[in-house]
Design a protein around this motif. Sequence first.
Motif, PDB file in Angstrom:
ATOM      1  N   VAL A 399       0.848  -1.206   0.000  1.00 18.34           N
ATOM      2  CA  VAL A 399       0.000   0.000   0.000  1.00 18.34           C
ATOM      3  C   VAL A 399       0.877   1.247   0.000  1.00 18.34           C
ATOM      4  N   ASN A 400       1.941   1.242   0.842  1.00 17.51           N
ATOM      5  CA  ASN A 400       2.850   2.386   0.872  1.00 17.51           C
ATOM      6  C   ASN A 400       3.498   2.616  -0.489  1.00 17.51           C
ATOM      7  N   LEU A 401       3.945   1.534  -1.120  1.00 15.02           N
ATOM      8  CA  LEU A 401       4.581   1.677  -2.433  1.00 15.02           C
ATOM      9  C   LEU A 401       3.608   2.186  -3.482  1.00 15.02           C
ATOM     10  N   PHE A 402       2.364   1.666  -3.471  1.00 17.01           N
ATOM     11  CA  PHE A 402       1.374   2.072  -4.478  1.00 17.01           C
ATOM     12  C   PHE A 402       0.973   3.541  -4.299  1.00 17.01           C
ATOM     13  N   ILE A 403       0.790   3.953  -3.061  1.00 11.72           N
ATOM     14  CA  ILE A 403       0.415   5.354  -2.817  1.00 11.72           C
ATOM     15  C   ILE A 403       1.547   6.286  -3.224  1.00 11.72           C
ATOM     16  N   ASN A 404       2.805   5.886  -2.903  1.00 12.31           N
ATOM     17  CA  ASN A 404       3.950   6.705  -3.311  1.00 12.31           C
ATOM     18  C   ASN A 404       4.034   6.795  -4.826  1.00 12.31           C
ATOM     19  N   SER A 405       3.757   5.680  -5.507  1.00 10.40           N
ATOM     20  CA  SER A 405       3.783   5.693  -6.975  1.00 10.40           C
ATOM     21  C   SER A 405       2.702   6.604  -7.530  1.00 10.40           C
ATOM     22  N   ALA A 406       1.512   6.559  -6.928  1.00 11.20           N
ATOM     23  CA  ALA A 406       0.418   7.429  -7.382  1.00 11.20           C
ATOM     24  C   ALA A 406       0.786   8.898  -7.217  1.00 11.20           C
ATOM     25  N   HIS A 407       1.423   9.222  -6.073  1.00 10.57           N
ATOM     26  CA  HIS A 407       1.833  10.614  -5.845  1.00 10.57           C
ATOM     27  C   HIS A 407       2.939  11.021  -6.827  1.00 10.57           C
ATOM     28  N   ALA A 408       3.823  10.038  -7.163  1.00 15.32           N
ATOM     29  CA  ALA A 408       4.904  10.359  -8.101  1.00 15.32           C
ATOM     30  C   ALA A 408       4.364  10.572  -9.515  1.00 15.32           C
ATOM     31  N   MET A 409       3.228   9.928  -9.846  1.00 12.48           N
ATOM     32  CA  MET A 409       2.599  10.096 -11.171  1.00 12.48           C
ATOM     33  C   MET A 409       1.405  11.030 -11.021  1.00 12.48           C
ATOM     34  N   THR A 452       9.448  13.565   0.871  1.00 10.50           N
ATOM     35  CA  THR A 452       9.478  14.619  -0.145  1.00 10.50           C
ATOM     36  C   THR A 452       8.090  15.232  -0.330  1.00 10.50           C
ATOM     37  N   LYS A 453       7.114  14.748   0.450  1.00 11.27           N
ATOM     38  CA  LYS A 453       5.744  15.225   0.312  1.00 11.27           C
ATOM     39  C   LYS A 453       5.538  16.484   1.143  1.00 11.27           C
ATOM     40  N   PRO A 454       4.509  17.270   0.806  1.00 15.46           N
ATOM     41  CA  PRO A 454       4.225  18.474   1.589  1.00 15.46           C
ATOM     42  C   PRO A 454       3.832  18.130   3.028  1.00 15.46           C
ATOM     43  N   VAL A 455       3.946  19.122   3.899  1.00 23.93           N
ATOM     44  CA  VAL A 455       3.580  18.934   5.298  1.00 23.93           C
ATOM     45  C   VAL A 455       2.109  18.557   5.391  1.00 23.93           C
ATOM     46  N   GLY A 456       1.817  17.513   6.166  1.00 25.27           N
ATOM     47  CA  GLY A 456       0.438  17.060   6.345  1.00 25.27           C
ATOM     48  C   GLY A 456       0.032  15.973   5.381  1.00 25.27           C
ATOM     49  N   VAL A 457       0.865  15.749   4.341  1.00 26.90           N
ATOM     50  CA  VAL A 457       0.536  14.714   3.368  1.00 26.90           C
ATOM     51  C   VAL A 457       1.236  13.408   3.708  1.00 26.90           C
ATOM     52  N   GLY A 458       2.500  13.472   4.113  1.00 29.37           N
ATOM     53  CA  GLY A 458       3.263  12.266   4.444  1.00 29.37           C
ATOM     54  C   GLY A 458       3.833  12.333   5.843  1.00 29.37           C
ATOM     55  N   THR A 459       3.978  11.162   6.460  1.00 32.26           N
ATOM     56  CA  THR A 459       4.554  11.098   7.813  1.00 32.26           C
ATOM     57  C   THR A 459       6.061  10.885   7.782  1.00 32.26           C
ATOM     58  N   GLY A 460       6.587  10.416   6.667  1.00 29.68           N
ATOM     59  CA  GLY A 460       8.013  10.111   6.598  1.00 29.68           C
ATOM     60  C   GLY A 460       8.370   8.786   7.241  1.00 29.68           C
ATOM     61  N   LEU A 461       7.345   7.991   7.597  1.00 34.96           N
ATOM     62  CA  LEU A 461       7.591   6.714   8.256  1.00 34.96           C
ATOM     63  C   LEU A 461       7.228   5.517   7.382  1.00 34.96           C
ATOM     64  N   GLY A 462       6.455   5.753   6.330  1.00 37.30           N
ATOM     65  CA  GLY A 462       5.939   4.642   5.532  1.00 37.30           C
ATOM     66  C   GLY A 462       7.019   3.723   5.013  1.00 37.30           C
TER      67      GLY A 462
END
Length: 496
Positions: A399-409, A452-462
């Motif tokens: 799930v973490n990888l898929f969400i990161n990929s969606a944000h990257a695209m 690399t995500k904006p504040v409030g979007v990512g926790t940096g822990l995924g």
Amino acid sequence: MNLNNDEYAKRIAVLERKVAREKKARNLAENQLEKYSLEIYETNQSLQKSLAFSKRKQAELAYLGQASIEVASEQSLNELMAQTVSLTGKFADAACGFYLVTDRSEFVDKENVQVWQGDNSWRSDIDFVMQTSQVLPLNQKEPFESWLVSPVDDVTFECKNDYKWITYTNFSLLNNRVAWIVFFSSAEYIDEETLYVLETSRTHLLSGIRKRLTDVKILKRTVQLQDTVSSLEQAKRQLVQSEKMASLGQLAAGVAHEINNPIAFIHSNMQVLQDYLNDYKELDTQIRKYLATDQIFDQAAYDSLCESIEFSYIQEDSELLLNTNLEGLDRVKEIVENLKSFSHAGDQKFSEISLYECVEAALKIAWNSLKYDHQVENNLDVADSIVLGNLGQLQQVFVNLFINSAHAMEGGGQLSISQTLLPDSIIVHVTDCGSGMDQDTVNKLFTPFFTTKPVGVGTGLGLSISYAILEAHSATIEVDSILGKGTTFNITFPLI
């Protein structure tokens, strides 16, 4: 026979010489016998001394051997000290002895101190121990390096009992405590050789005490480490679960939308079915009126009533609506089960799971982030993707990888999941055609709280938690990324 004087004189002279020779021989024999007797006596004395020396050495070796056995045994420190008092007391021919423990010069558990007696018995005599403590240097801060001997007459001691010597030493214990060993002797003097042997025994005993104190320290440290490990494991589980909840929080709107769609059309269908039910009731009412007024109710009349409410359409549409509702409910059930599987903390047990099914479940959870602008291909093979793992944890990784990929695209693109099968492992490739990353970002990617995500979007822990989960599964993850072209995560799992 008549002998003349000359012959008598000659014979007497011969006899005198013979007597002289015999006397000389006897003197020589007596001297030799005296010499042999002296040599035998001296040899006997030497043998007795050697025998006594051998017996003494044998006793010393037996004492030191038994003391070493006691030191090397698994018995407790308290048992070791008691055995040492008994063994040493018998070896040194002491009248009595005991050991005690002090804490900053104060007795510890003095009521239970037992006094060893020369007949190898033990008795409780707190008064004797208390009086002995008056002559011991309990305030001595540094432990002794040997045995100390003092004459009893030189100290104030009311219970002498013909004791002439007091011999004692001490050893440092944990937490400022000190162990004391004390002996009393009624002998006229303390043999110096005995003290040398006691010094050797004291060295062995000191090693045994240190070993047991070290074991106690190790045990305490082990318990502390176990508590720390348990706390860290608990914190890790809480962190993993918190990150799951954070991911669900980010997906909440999409998940709600995924559930709301089938619920909305189910609600609309139910309203239509409610109208159809009213039409059924109206048909029933009309039939009952016909029957109540004795009107002729034949097939033509029934067909006329059915036509008036479009009964054929109602039947056909009702079946379609029910099937649609069931499909919608199955969709809601599937979403809820996937969320439950993802969010449930569960246990840490591993079982055989299919990476294909794990990826499919993760895609359904992250589907709202992908379905509008992204194309997804899951090319994993069901049969070849069986590994040993925890389904909920691996779902979290994907799930973490898929969400990161969606944000990257961000503007859309294709997400593909493929595999490379090796003899003893399987590599799962998660590839997107997104913005990609430079090498500096890749190097920091699995660092906790890096994002690399904006504040409030990512926790940096995924990704850092995903890395820890994969490590626990004996899996590795590598990243191939080209800035502006896309990223591929390569995850290698050992096959069963």
